[in-house]
Each structure stands twice: as structure tokens, then as C-alpha cells.
Design an enzyme around this catalytic site. Structure first.
Site, PDB file in Angstrom:
ATOM      1  N   LYS A  68     -66.861 -21.217 -10.396  1.00 47.00           N
ATOM      2  CA  LYS A  68     -67.822 -20.823 -11.440  1.00 47.00           C
ATOM      3  C   LYS A  68     -69.229 -20.622 -10.852  1.00 47.00           C
ATOM      4  O   LYS A  68     -69.951 -19.718 -11.265  1.00 47.00           O
ATOM      5  CB  LYS A  68     -67.843 -21.842 -12.581  1.00 47.00           C
ATOM      6  CG  LYS A  68     -68.663 -23.098 -12.337  1.00 47.00           C
ATOM      7  CD  LYS A  68     -68.829 -23.918 -13.600  1.00 47.00           C
ATOM      8  CE  LYS A  68     -69.448 -25.272 -13.308  1.00 47.00           C
ATOM      9  NZ  LYS A  68     -70.850 -25.266 -12.950  1.00 47.00           N
ATOM     10  N   PHE A  93     -65.912 -27.649   6.440  1.00 42.87           N
ATOM     11  CA  PHE A  93     -65.562 -26.469   5.639  1.00 42.87           C
ATOM     12  C   PHE A  93     -65.060 -25.301   6.489  1.00 42.87           C
ATOM     13  O   PHE A  93     -65.342 -24.152   6.218  1.00 42.87           O
ATOM     14  CB  PHE A  93     -66.733 -26.052   4.731  1.00 42.87           C
ATOM     15  CG  PHE A  93     -66.807 -26.924   3.514  1.00 42.87           C
ATOM     16  CD1 PHE A  93     -66.225 -26.518   2.327  1.00 42.87           C
ATOM     17  CD2 PHE A  93     -67.408 -28.167   3.573  1.00 42.87           C
ATOM     18  CE1 PHE A  93     -66.245 -27.346   1.217  1.00 42.87           C
ATOM     19  CE2 PHE A  93     -67.433 -29.003   2.471  1.00 42.87           C
ATOM     20  CZ  PHE A  93     -66.848 -28.589   1.296  1.00 42.87           C
ATOM     21  N   CYS A 115     -66.310 -26.344  -9.641  1.00 45.39           N
ATOM     22  CA  CYS A 115     -67.646 -25.889  -9.221  1.00 45.39           C
ATOM     23  C   CYS A 115     -67.661 -24.567  -8.450  1.00 45.39           C
ATOM     24  O   CYS A 115     -68.300 -23.621  -8.887  1.00 45.39           O
ATOM     25  CB  CYS A 115     -68.317 -26.982  -8.398  1.00 45.39           C
ATOM     26  SG  CYS A 115     -68.701 -28.424  -9.394  1.00 45.39           S
ATOM     27  N   VAL A 138     -69.588 -36.109 -12.942  1.00 50.88           N
ATOM     28  CA  VAL A 138     -70.956 -36.316 -12.460  1.00 50.88           C
ATOM     29  C   VAL A 138     -71.653 -37.450 -13.219  1.00 50.88           C
ATOM     30  O   VAL A 138     -72.243 -38.356 -12.616  1.00 50.88           O
ATOM     31  CB  VAL A 138     -71.773 -35.000 -12.565  1.00 50.88           C
ATOM     32  CG1 VAL A 138     -73.259 -35.251 -12.350  1.00 50.88           C
ATOM     33  CG2 VAL A 138     -71.262 -34.006 -11.533  1.00 50.88           C
ATOM     34  N   ASN A 140     -73.294 -24.419  -2.936  1.00 47.81           N
ATOM     35  CA  ASN A 140     -71.884 -24.200  -3.268  1.00 47.81           C
ATOM     36  C   ASN A 140     -71.413 -22.820  -2.815  1.00 47.81           C
ATOM     37  O   ASN A 140     -70.298 -22.667  -2.317  1.00 47.81           O
ATOM     38  CB  ASN A 140     -71.658 -24.368  -4.772  1.00 47.81           C
ATOM     39  CG  ASN A 140     -71.457 -25.829  -5.132  1.00 47.81           C
ATOM     40  OD1 ASN A 140     -71.476 -26.690  -4.261  1.00 47.81           O
ATOM     41  ND2 ASN A 140     -71.269 -26.118  -6.401  1.00 47.81           N
ATOM     42  N   GLY A 157     -61.002 -24.048  -5.037  1.00 51.82           N
ATOM     43  CA  GLY A 157     -60.785 -24.168  -6.480  1.00 51.82           C
ATOM     44  C   GLY A 157     -61.730 -25.212  -7.023  1.00 51.82           C
ATOM     45  O   GLY A 157     -62.817 -25.420  -6.485  1.00 51.82           O
ATOM     46  N   THR A 177     -75.513 -28.238 -13.332  1.00 57.05           N
ATOM     47  CA  THR A 177     -75.822 -27.004 -12.599  1.00 57.05           C
ATOM     48  C   THR A 177     -76.164 -25.921 -13.618  1.00 57.05           C
ATOM     49  O   THR A 177     -75.302 -25.537 -14.419  1.00 57.05           O
ATOM     50  CB  THR A 177     -74.596 -26.581 -11.757  1.00 57.05           C
ATOM     51  OG1 THR A 177     -74.252 -27.673 -10.907  1.00 57.05           O
ATOM     52  CG2 THR A 177     -74.887 -25.344 -10.935  1.00 57.05           C
TER      53      THR A 177
HETATM   54  N1  LIG Z   1     -67.621 -32.068 -10.772  1.00 58.31           N
HETATM   55  C1  LIG Z   1     -68.330 -31.927  -9.680  1.00 58.31           C
HETATM   56  O1  LIG Z   1     -67.838 -32.133  -8.562  1.00 58.31           O
HETATM   57  C2  LIG Z   1     -69.789 -31.534  -9.747  1.00 58.31           C
HETATM   58  C3  LIG Z   1     -70.603 -31.717  -8.627  1.00 58.31           C
HETATM   59  C4  LIG Z   1     -71.938 -31.357  -8.718  1.00 58.31           C
HETATM   60  C5  LIG Z   1     -72.444 -30.799  -9.887  1.00 58.31           C
HETATM   61  N2  LIG Z   1     -71.615 -30.611 -10.951  1.00 58.31           N
HETATM   62  C6  LIG Z   1     -72.190 -30.065 -12.189  1.00 58.31           C
HETATM   63  O2  LIG Z   1     -72.448 -31.174 -13.053  1.00 58.31           O
HETATM   64  C7  LIG Z   1     -72.202 -30.823 -14.423  1.00 58.31           C
HETATM   65  C8  LIG Z   1     -71.150 -31.748 -15.018  1.00 58.31           C
HETATM   66  O3  LIG Z   1     -69.939 -31.550 -14.322  1.00 58.31           O
HETATM   67  P1  LIG Z   1     -68.656 -32.472 -14.576  1.00 58.31           P
HETATM   68  O4  LIG Z   1     -67.616 -32.024 -13.625  1.00 58.31           O
HETATM   69  O5  LIG Z   1     -69.086 -33.898 -14.599  1.00 58.31           O
HETATM   70  O6  LIG Z   1     -68.282 -32.007 -16.059  1.00 58.31           O
HETATM   71  P2  LIG Z   1     -67.202 -32.656 -17.030  1.00 58.31           P
HETATM   72  O7  LIG Z   1     -66.712 -31.554 -17.863  1.00 58.31           O
HETATM   73  O8  LIG Z   1     -66.234 -33.466 -16.251  1.00 58.31           O
HETATM   74  O9  LIG Z   1     -68.048 -33.680 -17.908  1.00 58.31           O
HETATM   75  C9  LIG Z   1     -68.984 -33.334 -18.866  1.00 58.31           C
HETATM   76  C10 LIG Z   1     -68.985 -34.413 -19.943  1.00 58.31           C
HETATM   77  O10 LIG Z   1     -70.064 -34.200 -20.828  1.00 58.31           O
HETATM   78  C11 LIG Z   1     -69.619 -34.493 -22.156  1.00 58.31           C
HETATM   79  N3  LIG Z   1     -70.536 -33.803 -23.082  1.00 58.31           N
HETATM   80  C12 LIG Z   1     -70.648 -32.473 -23.304  1.00 58.31           C
HETATM   81  N4  LIG Z   1     -71.637 -32.233 -24.186  1.00 58.31           N
HETATM   82  C13 LIG Z   1     -72.157 -33.441 -24.514  1.00 58.31           C
HETATM   83  C14 LIG Z   1     -73.220 -33.854 -25.367  1.00 58.31           C
HETATM   84  N5  LIG Z   1     -73.953 -32.963 -26.045  1.00 58.31           N
HETATM   85  N6  LIG Z   1     -73.480 -35.180 -25.468  1.00 58.31           N
HETATM   86  C15 LIG Z   1     -72.754 -36.079 -24.782  1.00 58.31           C
HETATM   87  N7  LIG Z   1     -71.748 -35.762 -23.971  1.00 58.31           N
HETATM   88  C16 LIG Z   1     -71.454 -34.451 -23.822  1.00 58.31           C
HETATM   89  C17 LIG Z   1     -68.197 -33.974 -22.182  1.00 58.31           C
HETATM   90  O11 LIG Z   1     -67.451 -34.532 -23.246  1.00 58.31           O
HETATM   91  C18 LIG Z   1     -67.716 -34.407 -20.802  1.00 58.31           C
HETATM   92  O12 LIG Z   1     -67.174 -35.716 -20.833  1.00 58.31           O
HETATM   93  C19 LIG Z   1     -71.799 -29.349 -14.393  1.00 58.31           C
HETATM   94  O13 LIG Z   1     -72.939 -28.564 -14.590  1.00 58.31           O
HETATM   95  C20 LIG Z   1     -71.267 -29.153 -12.980  1.00 58.31           C
HETATM   96  O14 LIG Z   1     -71.377 -27.825 -12.538  1.00 58.31           O
HETATM   97  C21 LIG Z   1     -70.304 -30.979 -10.921  1.00 58.31           C
END
Ligand SMILES: NC(=O)c1ccc[n+]([C@@H]2O[C@H](COP(=O)([O-])OP(=O)(O)OC[C@H]3O[C@@H](n4cnc5c(N)ncnc54)[C@H](O)[C@@H]3O)[C@@H](O)[C@H]2O)c1
Length: 429
Positions: free
Chosen positions: A261, A247, A258, A11, A206, A255, A121
Site C-alpha cells: 500500500k 533486504f 505496508c 503498531v 518502505n 507483501g 502512515t
Molecule cells: N503493521 C506494520 O508493520 C506497520 C509498521 C509501521 C507503520 N505502520 C502504519 O501504522 C498504522 C497502523 O498499522 P497497523 O498495522 O497497526 O494497523 P491495524 O489495522 O493492525 O490496527 C489499527 C487499529 O486501529 C483501530 N481503530 C481504527 N479506527 C479507530 C478509532 N477511530 N479509534 C480507536 N481505534 C481505531 C482498529 O480497530 C485496529 O485495531 C498504519 O498507518 C500503518 O501503515 C504499520
């Protein structure tokens, strides 16, 4: 405008790119040193179509850092995009969000008026909690805005550049005005609401999609019992505008990082409020059972998997991403390894990540031919284009026994070679 994005995962990195696309200057903060080094060299730590080109294009206006002190410069808006994985009890683990907030507090970033935008999220009430926490630390005008993200991995950059809507949860008109400047483009669609509702919108979306998938999977199971055809059923339903065509695909369940969880977190959030969300509980259970459908089908052909050669095609949780979090392939590989099967896997982009997980307990292949050669059974978990376009005669040519069980309905039954045994989800063999 100068903005900061914290957390360079799927994200955060894509958010940084999409905000740079509309002319903002970005300070991108990542705490993982391996990821950070790659980013500084212009290498994306995640796979997403065209991401390398975008990183190159914006190499001057996205600066990657680990140090929150950099946010003391003229940054007006900070987007928090850190992960919120699942706790053991199904609730969301928000520790990284608070860690980022504490870094902001400790590095004196609150010495000026800023807007903190929560894109991660987070459970309902988190934005309000952060607001309270910050109020005690500064007398500056700090606004907290809930701005959940709706991108899908695999199409993440397009989704973030052209979002179908932007949800802003805040009661501050000033914050809305500034965020509209950050998002810049005309004809954006905004949904402006309070922060609790904004947080719930994300979980609601979701969970609704997960419900749709589980419903279709149950219909697929009924199709198998009545000798029906799931693809025709999908068409018959999807052409109804009230239902919509998205969908409706059946398979081995949802899986990724997102849906699993977020559905569980919404059940827990409802529980916290004294409510039982029965539809969603059922969808989660259906999904759990659906993920092992191929193993159940395989038991028709083999009593156990001891010493069988099994080809696994596709390990990412869906095509066009390298993400294997909560991928159905993982559950199945684990079961097969427990039963002492010999496993060969192929995936176009997630093999390196799979290697880190399974080391030398399975074999990694450079292409599909290699994976299926000598196999007693082939299981398909991801509908990559390459897998969908594979020459079906090669299953017959290379496999010891050409039994292909397809969890993503990749092939047309009319084109299956006579000597190949082929089963999908939702079609009676
Ligand atoms: N992946 C998706 O498709 C998606 C879509 C919509 C929303 N989200 C939501 O967005 C959020 C992020 O998801 P993601 O898949 O990008 O997660 P991710 O685990 O891929 O990335 C999170 C990043 O944040 C970094 N991080 C953690 N704590 C930190 C801090 N204190 N300072 C700096 N960097 C830090 C981690 O090292 C990691 O690189 C989640 O809440 C997820 O539910 C994800």
C-alpha cells in the site's frame, strides 16, 4: 507521563508496550469490541513474539478503553496509530485518522494543551490539514507532530523499544522537548524535521526496501536464465558495505500491510504533485509478476490444477507474524481454488485467520506432515523456522509426487533427496 495510544493494532499495541517499558502510564483506546475484550482479559489480539509476557508485565500501567472521554484525565500526549489501508485507486484511506481526531474534538479533549502525535502512515500534508482542522475548534495550545513508525512485524516489540531513530516532524520546540521526555531513554537518535518531510521519510523508507526486493527478484530471474546461484549473488552483493546485506533476499515478492500500500500511495502522491516516480512503478509491476512465479513453475509439471492435491506451507506474509494481509500465499490459493485444486494448508500461527477467510473451501492441517501427505505438489510461501528445519525425506515419504516449489529459498540444494523435485527462486533446476 500519562499518554494515550489510539488504535490497538500491530503498531498501537506495540507502541503502548514500548512506552510503558520506559515508565509511562498508558490509556489505550480501541474501537473494535472483540479486540478490546481480549485486551482487557490480558490476551493479545495479534501474534508477535513475547507479546503476552509484555502485556502481563504492564497490566497495571496500560489501561484498555473504548471511550475517548477517558482522555480528559491528565493525558498530555496522544499517539494516533489507526490503520490507513489502501483505497481502490491506490491512495491511502485516512478516514480512521480523521475519525480519531473527530472523537478527540467531540469529547472535549482539546479543552487543555495537548500534543497529538500521528504515528499512522499518512499522505504528505495530512499533519498540516489536521493542524488547520483543530485550530478552528479550540483556542488551546495544541501541537500536531508527525512521528512515523518503522517497526517490522515479527520483531516489532524490540524495534519499538530500541528504534534505530525517532523521526519528529514539527516546528514546535516545546513539543520536541515533551516527546523526548515521553521517549525518555538516553542515547536515542532523533531526526527532527518539518511534518511534510517526516511523512515522506516513512513512504521513502518502505518504498526503498520494496525497490531493493524487486531488484533482487529481477536478478533472481536472470540467475535462472544463466544457470547462476542467487544465494551466492546475495553474498557477493551484501558484503559490499555501500549496498548492505539487508533486504537482498529474492522470493515470491513483498507483501504485508505496508509495502504494497505504501509504494502505491507514494506513486499517487508523486502523481498529485505532477511527478512520475518511474523506479517505484517498475518495482510494483515486478512484484505483481513475482508473486505468481511458483504457479508458473508448477505449469511445467502439471497442465492444470484441476483436482490436484496441493500443500501450501506458510500463509503469513512473513515469519513470526500472524498477519496475512497481502500475503503471496493468498494470491496463489485464490488462483488454485479457481482452477479447482484441493488445498491443504499449514502455518504455525495464522491458520485461525486463514480459516475465517476460506471457511470449508480448503483443509487446515496441524503440522507439515499432515499438509504434505498425499500431495501432488507443495508450494512454500513463508520461511518459518519450522518449515526451514523440516526433514526433507518426509516430502518424499508423504507426498504422492514429491515436487516442492519453494518461494523463499528455504533449503540447501546439496541436501535435497534424490527422489525429490525441488525448485527455488533464482536457481536453475
Ligand atoms: N503493521 C506494520 O508493520 C506497520 C509498521 C509501521 C507503520 N505502520 C502504519 O501504522 C498504522 C497502523 O498499522 P497497523 O498495522 O497497526 O494497523 P491495524 O489495522 O493492525 O490496527 C489499527 C487499529 O486501529 C483501530 N481503530 C481504527 N479506527 C479507530 C478509532 N477511530 N479509534 C480507536 N481505534 C481505531 C482498529 O480497530 C485496529 O485495531 C498504519 O498507518 C500503518 O501503515 C504499520
Amino acid at each position: 507521563m500519562k499518554v494515550a495510544v489510539i488504535g490497538m493494532g500491530y503498531v498501537g499495541l506495540v507502541t503502548a508496550i514500548s512506552l510503558a517499558e520506559v515508565g509511562n502510564e498508558i490509556i489505550a483506546i480501541e474501537k473494535n469490541s472483540i479486540k478490546l475484550e481480549k485486551l482487557k482479559l490480558g490476551i493479545s489480539p495479534i501474534y508477535e513474539p513475547n507479546i503476552q509476557e509484555y502485556l502481563k508485565k504492564h497490566k497495571e500501567n496500560i489501561k484498555f478503553e473504548s471511550n475517548y472521554e477517558k482522555l480528559n484525565e491528565e493525558v498530555k500526549v496522544i499517539f494516533i496509530c489507526v490503520g490507513t489501508p489502501e483505497n481502490k485507486d491506490g491512495t491511502a484511506d485516512t478516514r480512521s485518522v480523521y475519525e480519531a481526531i473527530n472523537e478527540i474534538i467531540n469529547n472535549n479533549v482539546l479543552a487543555k494543551d495537548i500534543i497529538i502525535v500521528i504515528k499512522s502512515t499518512v499522505p504528505i500534508g495530512t499533519n498540516k490539514d489536521i493542524e488547520k482542522l483543530i485550530k478552528n475548534k479550540t483556542n488551546k495550545n495544541i501541537k500536531i507532530v508527525s512521528n512515523p513508525e518503522f517497526l517490522s512485524q515479527g520483531t516489532a516489540i524490540d524495534d519499538a523499544i530500541n528504534p534505530q531513530r525517532i523521526v519528529l516532524g514539527t516546528d514546535s520546540k516545546e513539543a520536541i522537548k515533551i516527546l523526548k521526555l515521553v521517549y525518555k531513554k538516553n542515547n536515542r537518535k532523533y531526526v527532527i524535521t518539518d511534518s511534510n518531510t517526516a511523512e515522506l521519510i516513512k513512504y521513502a523508507c518502505n518504498s526503498f526496501l520494496a525497490l531493493k526486493i524487486s531488484y533482487m527478484n529481477e536478478l533472481a530471474n536472470i540467475c535462472e536464465l544463466i544457470n547462476g546461484n542467487i544465494k551466492d549473488l546475495e553474498k557477493g552483493m551484501g558484503t559490499d558495505k555501500r549496498i548492505g546485506k539487508y533486504f537482498l533476499k529474492s522470493g515470491v515478492g513483498y507483501g504485508g500491510s505496508c509495502f504494497p500500500k505504501d509504494t502505491k500511495a507514494l506513486v499517487k502522491l508523486a502523481e498529485r504533485e505532477g511527478y512520475e516516480i518511474k523506479t517505484l512503478e517498475a518495482a510494483i509491476l515486478v512484484n505483481k509478476n513475482q508473486r505468481i512465479k511458483l504457479i508458473e513453475k508448477a505449469k511445467k509439471y502439471y497442465k492444470n490444477f484441476n483436482n490436484l492435491n496441493i500443500a501450501i506451507l506458510g500463509t503469513s506474509f512473513k515469519p513470526n507474524t500472524d498477519d496475512i494481509r497481502e500475503s503471496a500465499a493468498i494470491d496463489n490459493i485464490n488462483i488454485l481454488l479457481n482452477e479447482k485444486a484441493n488445498i491443504k494448508v499449514y502455518d504455525p500461527v495464522s491458520l485461525e485467520i486463514i480459516k475465517e477467510k476460506y471457511k470449508d473451501s480448503i483443509e487446515y492441517c496441524n503440522n507439515i506432515d499432515e499438509a504434505v501427505t498425499g500431495a501432488d505438489l507443495c508450494l512454500i510461501f513463508t520461511e518459518w523456522k519450522e518449515i526451514k528445519e523440516y526433514k526433507l525425506n518426509n516430502f518424499v515419504k508423504y507426498m504422492k509426487k514429491p515436487i516442492v516449489l519453494d518461494g523463499r529459498n528455504c533449503y540447501n540444494f546439496n541436501k535435497i533427496p534424490r527422489k525429490m523435485i525441488y525448485e527455488t527462486i533464482g536457481n536453475k533446476k
